[in-house]
Design a protein around this motif. Structure first.
Motif, PDB file in Angstrom:
ATOM      1  N   ASP A  38      13.266  28.283  41.283  1.00 53.97           N
ATOM      2  CA  ASP A  38      14.664  28.405  40.874  1.00 53.97           C
ATOM      3  C   ASP A  38      15.290  27.092  40.452  1.00 53.97           C
ATOM      4  N   VAL A  39      14.939  26.011  41.118  1.00 55.44           N
ATOM      5  CA  VAL A  39      15.621  24.735  40.873  1.00 55.44           C
ATOM      6  C   VAL A  39      15.367  24.189  39.473  1.00 55.44           C
ATOM      7  N   ILE A  40      14.388  24.742  38.767  1.00 56.65           N
ATOM      8  CA  ILE A  40      14.226  24.403  37.359  1.00 56.65           C
ATOM      9  C   ILE A  40      14.419  25.636  36.489  1.00 56.65           C
ATOM     10  N   ALA A  41      13.935  26.811  36.946  1.00 54.01           N
ATOM     11  CA  ALA A  41      13.988  28.015  36.119  1.00 54.01           C
ATOM     12  C   ALA A  41      15.413  28.440  35.794  1.00 54.01           C
ATOM     13  N   ASN A  42      16.321  28.338  36.763  1.00 50.24           N
ATOM     14  CA  ASN A  42      17.692  28.815  36.502  1.00 50.24           C
ATOM     15  C   ASN A  42      18.698  27.675  36.373  1.00 50.24           C
ATOM     16  N   ALA A  43      18.213  26.493  36.024  1.00 52.90           N
ATOM     17  CA  ALA A  43      19.093  25.326  35.912  1.00 52.90           C
ATOM     18  C   ALA A  43      19.866  25.282  34.596  1.00 52.90           C
ATOM     19  N   GLY A  44      19.666  26.255  33.718  1.00 53.78           N
ATOM     20  CA  GLY A  44      20.393  26.258  32.453  1.00 53.78           C
ATOM     21  C   GLY A  44      21.888  26.386  32.637  1.00 53.78           C
ATOM     22  N   GLY A  45      22.306  27.176  33.630  1.00 58.23           N
ATOM     23  CA  GLY A  45      23.729  27.375  33.863  1.00 58.23           C
ATOM     24  C   GLY A  45      24.441  26.099  34.252  1.00 58.23           C
ATOM     25  N   VAL A  46      23.881  25.363  35.208  1.00 55.66           N
ATOM     26  CA  VAL A  46      24.549  24.136  35.640  1.00 55.66           C
ATOM     27  C   VAL A  46      24.451  23.057  34.563  1.00 55.66           C
ATOM     28  N   THR A  47      23.423  23.126  33.731  1.00 60.96           N
ATOM     29  CA  THR A  47      23.310  22.154  32.646  1.00 60.96           C
ATOM     30  C   THR A  47      24.449  22.334  31.641  1.00 60.96           C
ATOM     31  N   VAL A  48      24.739  23.582  31.264  1.00 62.12           N
ATOM     32  CA  VAL A  48      25.851  23.807  30.340  1.00 62.12           C
ATOM     33  C   VAL A  48      27.187  23.628  31.053  1.00 62.12           C
ATOM     34  N   SER A  49      27.230  23.843  32.368  1.00 56.72           N
ATOM     35  CA  SER A  49      28.436  23.487  33.118  1.00 56.72           C
ATOM     36  C   SER A  49      28.700  21.983  33.015  1.00 56.72           C
ATOM     37  N   TYR A  50      27.641  21.205  33.051  1.00 55.62           N
ATOM     38  CA  TYR A  50      27.771  19.761  32.855  1.00 55.62           C
ATOM     39  C   TYR A  50      28.332  19.460  31.463  1.00 55.62           C
ATOM     40  N   PHE A  51      27.815  20.169  30.454  1.00 54.15           N
ATOM     41  CA  PHE A  51      28.351  19.988  29.102  1.00 54.15           C
ATOM     42  C   PHE A  51      29.845  20.321  29.063  1.00 54.15           C
ATOM     43  N   GLU A  52      30.225  21.398  29.736  1.00 53.43           N
ATOM     44  CA  GLU A  52      31.634  21.808  29.758  1.00 53.43           C
ATOM     45  C   GLU A  52      32.500  20.726  30.397  1.00 53.43           C
ATOM     46  N   TRP A  53      32.032  20.190  31.508  1.00 54.19           N
ATOM     47  CA  TRP A  53      32.748  19.140  32.243  1.00 54.19           C
ATOM     48  C   TRP A  53      32.947  17.907  31.365  1.00 54.19           C
ATOM     49  N   VAL A  54      31.882  17.520  30.661  1.00 55.17           N
ATOM     50  CA  VAL A  54      31.954  16.364  29.762  1.00 55.17           C
ATOM     51  C   VAL A  54      32.944  16.636  28.627  1.00 55.17           C
ATOM     52  N   GLN A  55      32.893  17.830  28.056  1.00 54.56           N
ATOM     53  CA  GLN A  55      33.800  18.185  26.964  1.00 54.56           C
ATOM     54  C   GLN A  55      35.257  18.185  27.442  1.00 54.56           C
ATOM     55  N   ASP A  56      35.491  18.653  28.676  1.00 52.87           N
ATOM     56  CA  ASP A  56      36.855  18.661  29.211  1.00 52.87           C
ATOM     57  C   ASP A  56      37.402  17.241  29.351  1.00 52.87           C
ATOM     58  N   PHE A  57      36.565  16.311  29.804  1.00 52.72           N
ATOM     59  CA  PHE A  57      37.013  14.932  29.960  1.00 52.72           C
ATOM     60  C   PHE A  57      37.358  14.303  28.609  1.00 52.72           C
ATOM     61  N   SER A  58      36.575  14.630  27.591  1.00 47.40           N
ATOM     62  CA  SER A  58      36.770  13.996  26.289  1.00 47.40           C
ATOM     63  C   SER A  58      37.711  14.786  25.377  1.00 47.40           C
ATOM     64  N   SER A  59      37.993  16.044  25.754  1.00 49.98           N
ATOM     65  CA  SER A  59      38.781  16.949  24.905  1.00 49.98           C
ATOM     66  C   SER A  59      38.174  17.066  23.513  1.00 49.98           C
ATOM     67  N   PHE A  60      36.835  17.048  23.470  1.00 53.11           N
ATOM     68  CA  PHE A  60      36.096  17.207  22.220  1.00 53.11           C
ATOM     69  C   PHE A  60      35.003  18.229  22.483  1.00 53.11           C
ATOM     70  N   PHE A  61      34.992  19.304  21.706  1.00 49.39           N
ATOM     71  CA  PHE A  61      34.118  20.432  22.023  1.00 49.39           C
ATOM     72  C   PHE A  61      33.035  20.634  20.970  1.00 49.39           C
ATOM     73  N   TRP A  62      31.854  21.019  21.449  1.00 50.45           N
ATOM     74  CA  TRP A  62      30.675  21.178  20.598  1.00 50.45           C
ATOM     75  C   TRP A  62      30.523  22.624  20.136  1.00 50.45           C
ATOM     76  N   THR A  63      29.736  22.817  19.091  1.00 49.63           N
ATOM     77  CA  THR A  63      29.424  24.167  18.622  1.00 49.63           C
ATOM     78  C   THR A  63      28.364  24.785  19.537  1.00 49.63           C
ATOM     79  N   GLU A  64      28.218  26.111  19.455  1.00 44.17           N
ATOM     80  CA  GLU A  64      27.212  26.773  20.290  1.00 44.17           C
ATOM     81  C   GLU A  64      25.800  26.328  19.917  1.00 44.17           C
ATOM     82  N   ASP A  65      25.536  26.081  18.647  1.00 43.24           N
ATOM     83  CA  ASP A  65      24.221  25.588  18.239  1.00 43.24           C
ATOM     84  C   ASP A  65      23.939  24.225  18.859  1.00 43.24           C
TER      85      ASP A  65
END
Length: 423
Positions: A345-372
């Motif tokens: 699980d600690v690698i297989a289902n880590a996609g969710g927390v990885t994109v949560s990290y992306f969300e957190w970074v985007q919130d700090f910068s107020s700059f958002f990425w495309t889904e691609d």
């Protein structure tokens, strides 16, 4: 020194499972082993009473938890689940696994987890909002964008994250979008977040199949749990040539050896709330799910599902852990003896927390990425992390889980050693 804890876990209980995994990795930690006891003890456990007034005017009390297992590599990160079986021991284990998961994919987070012992189906939406807001206020003393960032988990979603974010923001007097992830897009959420965990399961599974010389085309997939994780993973496998032969969720178990029409199944689930009654497959007994022949088995429900007894019956080549802790230590021993590879699980289902990290970074910068852009970054991180773990397993001739824990624990304990102890 012996482990001392305020819970008394058994080997196959959630916290007992986590502790046994730490025991297994200790021989591979070298000089960092002197710090290993810090991994066996959560940094902070908060138990809160949550009183709310129900719609009928009575007062109900619920018990809630927020456990911060480690803050060594960064703020705590982990979901909040609403479930009638939530316990402190379970939340402790989940927080420990979040520490390992975040370090395994090299995210700048520690591990945390939260939960409320409640059956959310028994509450109206207004009662659910009251519960969420009071819980957020109670744990507000330890969460924050740079302290501990909750996210959705079992029976929680973007709406609940919006209530949490709003409550925290009102209490601190400023809008703090980064206090939670998994939010609606309109409130600073990230594109790609909803599908991220299931996508990560598929990407890691595809990489494992390549290394095992296991063809994806025509591969038989069996999935336990057909919520956000299991359904997305199944959809991606089918889109890449595999066939879905068995699914189990809270409404029943269905099987079709020829493969199910995934679009029809998803439509049925959207209309009825579960896979039960789907006309494109046969109903089978729930326990017989573990007898279905498959090439890839994805347990994506709750922890402790693959016991030793069930592991003896499983007919598959590869287990991809979409859920947290779905395989007990005894179950994994049986699977290993039978030559069945488990991607933990600690690698297989880590996609969710990885994109949560992306969300957190985007919130700090107020700059958002495309889904691609999100998906490309996610795939790169997941593939790189899995490659490192696979090579570690080959180097030490150990299971993938032990390799993942070796990589993660080394990172956590190196950070612990470099930070030192205060005071």
């Amino acid at each position: 020194m012996p482990n001392v804890s305020f819970v008394s876990p058994t080997r196959n209980s959630p916290w007992g499972t986590y502790l046994s995994q730490i025991d297994a990795v200790e021989p591979y930690l070298g000089h960092l082993g002197r710090w290993v006891e810090t991994l066996r003890r959560p940094k902070r456990c908060l138990i809160v009473d949550i009183p709310i007034e129900l719609d009928n005017g009575t007062i109900a009390h619920f018990e809630g938890y927020r456990v911060q297992h480690s803050l060594t590599r960064g703020p705590g990160k982990g979901g909040v689940r609403y479930h009638p079986d939530v316990t402190l021991e379970e939340v402790m284990a989940l927080s420990g696994w979040m520490t390992i998961k975040n370090a395994a994919v090299n995210l700048p987070y520690g591990g945390a987890k939260g939960g409320i012992r409640v059956d959310p189906k028994q509450l109206s939406e207004k009662e659910l909002e009251k519960l969420t807001r009071r819980y957020t206020s109670e744990i507000g003393i330890i969460i924050g964008p740079t302290q501990d960032i909750p996210a959705p988990d079992v029976n929680t979603n973007g709406k609940i994250m919006a209530w949490m974010m709003d409550t925290y923001s009102m209490n601190v007097g400023a809008t703090a979008t980064g206090v939670v992830t998994g939010k609606p897009i309109e409130l600073g959420g990230s594109l790609g977040r909803v599908a991220a965990t299931g996508r990560g399961v598929f990407v890691v599974g595809r990489e494992a199949m390549r290394r095992l010389n296991q063809p994806l085309e025509g591969a038989r997939i069996a999935v336990q749990g057909f919520g956000n994780v299991g359904s997305i993973a199944a959809k991606l496998f089918v889109a890449n040539g595999a066939k879905l032969v068995a699914v189990q969720d809270h409404t029943g178990t269905i099987q079709n050896d020829s493969g199910m029409d995934i679009a029809d199944l998803l439509d049925h689930v959207a209309k009825t709330g579960g896979v039960g009654g789907f006309k494109g497959a046969d109903k089978i007994d729930n326990e017989n799910f573990w007898d279905v022949k498959s090439d890839v088995l994805i347990p994506a429900a709750l922890e402790g599902q693959i016991t030793a007894e069930r592991a003896k019956r499983i007919h598959t080549k590869l287990v991809l852990e979409g859920a947290n802790g779905p395989t007990t230590p005894d179950g994994e021993d049986v699977l290993a003896d039978r030559g069945i590879v488990v991607v933990p699980d600690v690698i297989a289902n880590a996609g969710g927390v990885t994109v949560s990290y992306f969300e957190w970074v985007q919130d700090f910068s107020s700059f958002f990425w495309t889904e691609d852009e999100i998906n490309l970054r996610l795939d790169k991180i997941m593939i790189g992390a899995f490659k490192h773990i696979w090579e570690t397993a080959e180097q030490h001739k150990i299971k993938l889980r032990t390799a993942a824990f070796t990589v993660a624990c080394t990172r956590v304990l190196q950070a612990r050693e470099e930070r030192g102890l205060y005071p």
